[in-house]
Design a protein around this motif. Structure first.
Motif, PDB file in Angstrom:
ATOM      1  N   LYS A  35     -28.571  28.661  -0.601  1.00 16.48           N
ATOM      2  CA  LYS A  35     -27.946  29.028  -1.700  1.00 16.48           C
ATOM      3  C   LYS A  35     -28.911  28.819  -2.933  1.00 16.48           C
ATOM      4  CE  LYS A  35     -23.301  28.425  -0.123  1.00 16.48           C
ATOM      5  NZ  LYS A  35     -22.202  27.457   0.108  1.00 16.48           N
ATOM      6  N   LEU A  39     -29.945  31.846  -5.601  1.00 15.22           N
ATOM      7  CA  LEU A  39     -30.157  31.772  -7.041  1.00 15.22           C
ATOM      8  C   LEU A  39     -31.215  32.192  -7.573  1.00 15.22           C
ATOM      9  CD1 LEU A  39     -28.036  28.319  -7.529  1.00 15.22           C
ATOM     10  CD2 LEU A  39     -27.113  30.857  -7.681  1.00 15.22           C
ATOM     11  N   ARG A 186     -21.123  22.849 -10.718  1.00 13.05           N
ATOM     12  CA  ARG A 186     -21.566  24.507 -10.452  1.00 13.05           C
ATOM     13  C   ARG A 186     -21.870  24.063  -8.815  1.00 13.05           C
ATOM     14  NH1 ARG A 186     -25.643  25.198 -14.325  1.00 13.05           N
ATOM     15  NH2 ARG A 186     -24.203  25.468 -15.991  1.00 13.05           N
ATOM     16  N   MET A 190     -20.236  25.921  -5.419  1.00 17.59           N
ATOM     17  CA  MET A 190     -20.949  26.593  -4.403  1.00 17.59           C
ATOM     18  C   MET A 190     -20.660  25.894  -3.233  1.00 17.59           C
ATOM     19  SD  MET A 190     -24.644  27.372  -6.188  1.00 17.59           S
ATOM     20  CE  MET A 190     -25.305  25.977  -5.419  1.00 17.59           C
ATOM     21  N   ARG A 194     -18.512  27.927   0.251  1.00 18.65           N
ATOM     22  CA  ARG A 194     -19.034  28.248   1.560  1.00 18.65           C
ATOM     23  C   ARG A 194     -18.204  27.422   2.624  1.00 18.65           C
ATOM     24  NH1 ARG A 194     -20.468  24.849   5.768  1.00 18.65           N
ATOM     25  NH2 ARG A 194     -22.058  25.516   7.089  1.00 18.65           N
TER      26      ARG A 194
END
Length: 197
Positions: A35, A39, A186, A190, A194
């Motif tokens: 991830k 990003l 944040r 994420m 998931r």
């Protein structure tokens, strides 16, 4: 179950639990790393670099794939030395950062170089054999009570973290929320996304 099997089961149980926890951590590090890379993958210099890596011939692609592991090894050794010399927080932080960063980099490089690497007959043969063995052992591990219990503990820890974040959230809301709090929220969002899928 014979007496010998009972003793073997008792002796191996801690190792199975350890393997289950390590597998869950490895999955988490791999996913978090992927991830993080996704990003920053839209950054133009990285896009150019990725295009060049995709175009590599098989043996240069192999070097690009192996290089991060070789470069991170001395960092991990230094982190262990830091822990041994009385700096456990620094050492563990470096190990975790290297693990997440290394997993991210290796995952991305694996994706980029896989077609070139699989064009090498010996690599394709070893890759297929490794994946078969890995899938078989992970399947066996996931079928154990230890893995199920470790997964349940992981789920309980996730809910405890969510509850803690919910309790902390009102204090850090608004325009004046600190940067670490925003970053933590944040990353947590994420991670939650998931685990919903």
């Amino acid at each position: 179950m014979t007496r010998q099997n009972k003793w073997r089961h008792r002796l191996l149980a801690p190792l199975v639990y350890l393997a289950a926890v390590l597998l869950l951590l490895e999955d988490w590090f791999w996913d978090l790393g992927a991830k993080l890379v996704n990003l920053i993958a839209s950054w133009p210099p990285l896009r150019v670099l990725e295009t060049r890596i995709k175009a590599l011939k098989p043996y240069p692609a192999l070097c690009a794939f192996v290089l991060p592991g070789l470069l991170l090894f001395p960092v991990k050794v230094l982190a262990v030395l830091a822990i041994a010399s009385g700096h456990p927080i620094s050492g563990v932080t470096v190990i975790v950062a290297a693990k997440i960063g290394g997993a991210a980099l290796v995952a991305r490089l694996y994706t980029l170089t896989k077609p070139a690497l699989l064009s090498l007959a010996w690599f394709a043969r070893w890759h297929d054999a490794f994946m078969r063995i890995k899938d078989r052992w992970i399947g066996r591990l996931k079928a154990t009570d230890a893995y199920r219990r470790a997964s349940m503990m992981s789920a309980l820890m996730r809910s405890a973290v969510r509850a803690l974040v919910r309790r902390l959230r009102p204090a850090s809301r608004g325009r004046h929320a600190s940067r670490p709090a925003r970053t933590f929220r944040r990353l947590l969002a994420m991670w939650r996304a998931r685990h919903r899928h």
